[in-house]
Design an enzyme around this catalytic site. Structure first.
Site, mmCIF file in Angstrom:
data_model
loop_
_atom_site.group_PDB
_atom_site.id
_atom_site.type_symbol
_atom_site.label_atom_id
_atom_site.label_comp_id
_atom_site.label_asym_id
_atom_site.label_seq_id
_atom_site.Cartn_x
_atom_site.Cartn_y
_atom_site.Cartn_z
ATOM 1 N N GLU A 103 0.554 -1.202 0.028
ATOM 2 C CA GLU A 103 -0.088 -0.016 0.101
ATOM 3 C C GLU A 103 0.788 1.328 -0.069
ATOM 4 O OE1 GLU A 103 -3.367 2.147 2.800
ATOM 5 O OE2 GLU A 103 -2.287 0.304 3.733
ATOM 6 N N ASP A 127 -0.491 -9.266 3.537
ATOM 7 C CA ASP A 127 -1.666 -9.074 4.220
ATOM 8 C C ASP A 127 -2.896 -9.292 3.397
ATOM 9 O OD1 ASP A 127 -0.670 -8.625 6.826
ATOM 10 O OD2 ASP A 127 -0.788 -6.341 6.224
ATOM 11 N N MET A 169 -0.222 -11.417 11.733
ATOM 12 C CA MET A 169 -0.318 -10.083 10.924
ATOM 13 C C MET A 169 -1.420 -9.867 10.293
ATOM 14 S SD MET A 169 3.570 -9.356 9.795
ATOM 15 C CE MET A 169 4.962 -8.778 11.158
ATOM 16 N N HIS A 271 7.474 -11.520 12.783
ATOM 17 C CA HIS A 271 8.131 -11.461 11.554
ATOM 18 C C HIS A 271 8.355 -12.677 11.069
ATOM 19 C CE1 HIS A 271 8.846 -7.229 13.093
ATOM 20 N NE2 HIS A 271 8.757 -7.005 11.780
#
Length: 341
Positions: A103, A127, A169, A271
Site C-alpha cells: 500500500e 496481508d 499479522m 516477522h
C-alpha cells in the site's frame, strides 16, 4: 533503455522471484539494462544502487527477503524528496522504475506517476489487502507458516489443558487470520473487519473445554473488541503515519484468564510470517508478475500495476491498488463461524 527496480515496505517471500523474472526477460528479450535501487524509496532518493544483471539474479528464486533491501522511506515526507528522486534518475540515465511493494510503496509510485515519473507497479504484501488483485504474492507463504505454527500449538495446548492465542499479522485486513485459522482448525478467529465480543469469545473457550479440547484462538494484530479501541503497547508512528501494532494477543489472554479462570498463553508469530523460503504458489505468482511487469515497460504502458484476476495476469491502473483496502467480506467471515467454539 535503463530501468530501475526497487522493493519497499516490509520484506516478503517472493520479492527475489519478481526481480529475477524482470531482469531475465528484460535482458534476454529486450536487451534492457537494469539498476537496483537499495532499501526501497531511499535508493532513488539518496542514490543508493547495486548492480542488477543476470548473474546477480542467479540462485535467488527460493531465497526469502530481497537482495535489494527494503525500508519504509516516504519521499513525500522529506524536504525536496521528489525533486531529489527526479534528479538522481536523470543523473543515472534511468528511463523508468519498477516498484515492488504494498500500500505505501505503491502509493508513492502512484504520486510519482502523476508527476511524470514512468512507473510500473508490482503488488506485494503478506496481508493480501491491496485492491484490484485477487492475490498478492507472500500471502500464501505467510498463511502456510501460520498454519504450521497452529498445528504445533494444538498438541502443547492439549498437553497442558490451556487456551492458546495465536497473534498473526493483519493491520486492517484479516486474510491471514481467516485462512490460517480455518486451515488450522481454530476454535475462534478474530479479524479487524468484525469487532469481537469478549463475552462471546469466553463462551467459545468454555465450550471447547467442555468438549475436552483445548481452544486455539487466532487473532489478527488489528482486531478490535466491541467495547474498546485498537489495542497496542507502542504508539510510535512510522513515516506513513501507521502505529506500530503490538499487544492484542496478550491482552486477550489476560481477559480470558480473568473471566473464565482458564490458563491462557499467547504466541506472537510476528516477522516469522514474512521470513524464509516462499511457497511454490508464491514463487510462480511472483515470477508471472515480474514477466508481465517488464512487458508493460516494453509497451510503455506507464502508471499500471500487474494484477491477478482469476488465473490471468492483467494490467490495472496503479492508482486503483491503493484507492481502498481489500478487506474480508463479513459474509465470508460468517461462513467460518460454524467452526467456532
Amino acid at each position: 533503455m535503463r530501468i530501475g527496480v526497487l522493493t519497499g515496505g516490509g520484506d516478503c517471500p517472493g520479492l527475489n522471484a519478481v526481480i529475477r523474472a524482470v531482469v531475465r526477460k528484460g535482458v534476454k528479450e529486450y536487451g534492457y539494462e537494469f539498476i537496483g535501487f537499495k532499501d526501497g524509496w531511499r535508493g532513488p532518493l539518496e542514490g543508493l544502487t547495486m548492480k542488477l544483471d543476470v548473474p546477480a539474479t542467479r540462485g535467488i528464486l527460493p531465497k526469502g527477503g530481497t537482495i535489494l533491501g527494503s525500508s519504509r522511506t516516504n519521499p513525500f515526507k522529506i524536504e525536496n524528496g521528489v525533486e531529489k528522486i527526479k534528479e538522481n534518475l536523470a543523473k543515472m540515465n534511468v528511463d523508468a522504475l519498477i516498484a515492488i511493494g504494498g500500500e505505501d510503496t505503491l502509493g508513492v509510485a502512484t504520486k510519482l506517476d502523476s508527476l511524470g515519473v514512468k512507473v510500473i507497479g508490482v503488488p506485494k504484501t503478506i496481508d493480501n489487502d491491496l485492491n484490484n488483485t485477487d492475490y498478492t504474492f507472500g500471502f500464501d507463504t505467510a498463511v502456510n507458516i501460520a498454519v504450521e505454527a497452529i498445528d504445533r500449538l494444538h498438541t502443547t495446548a492439549e498437553s497442558h489443558h490451556r487456551a492458546l492465542i495465536v497473534e498473526v499479522m493483519g493491520r486492517h485486513a484479516g486474510w491471514i487470520a481467516l485462512h490460517s485459522g480455518l486451515a488450522g482448525g481454530a476454535s475462534c478467529i478474530l479479524i479487524p473487519e468484525v469487532k469481537f465480543s469478549l463475552d462471546q469469545v469466553c463462551k467459545w473457550v468454555e465450550s471447547r473445554f467442555e468438549q475436552s479440547y483445548s481452544p486455539i484462538i487466532v487473532i489478527a494484530e488489528g482486531a478490535i473488541p466491541q467495547d474498546g479501541d485498537l489495542i497496542t503497547k507502542d504508539k510510535t508512528l512510522d513515516s506513513f503515519g501507521h502505529v506500530k501494532l503490538s499487544g492484542i494477543g496478550e491482552w486477550l489472554a489476560n481477559q480470558i484468564e480473568e473471566k473464565t479462570g482458564k490458563e491462557a498463553r499467547t504466541s506472537v508469530l510476528g516477522h516469522i510470517q514474512r521470513g524464509g523460503t516462499p511457497t511454490a504458489f508464491d514463487r510462480v505468482l511472483a515470477t508471472r508478475f515480474g514477466l508481465h511487469a517488464i512487458t508493460a515497460v516494453h509497451d510503455g504502458d506507464w502508471g499500471k500495476m500487474v494484477a491477478l484476476h482469476g488465473t490471468k495476469i492483467e494490467r490495472v491502473p496503479l492508482a486503483s491498488a491503493t484507492e481502498k483496502l481489500k478487506t474480508v467480506d463479513p459474509d465470508l467471515y460468517k461462513e467460518a463461524e460454524i467452526f467456532f467454539g
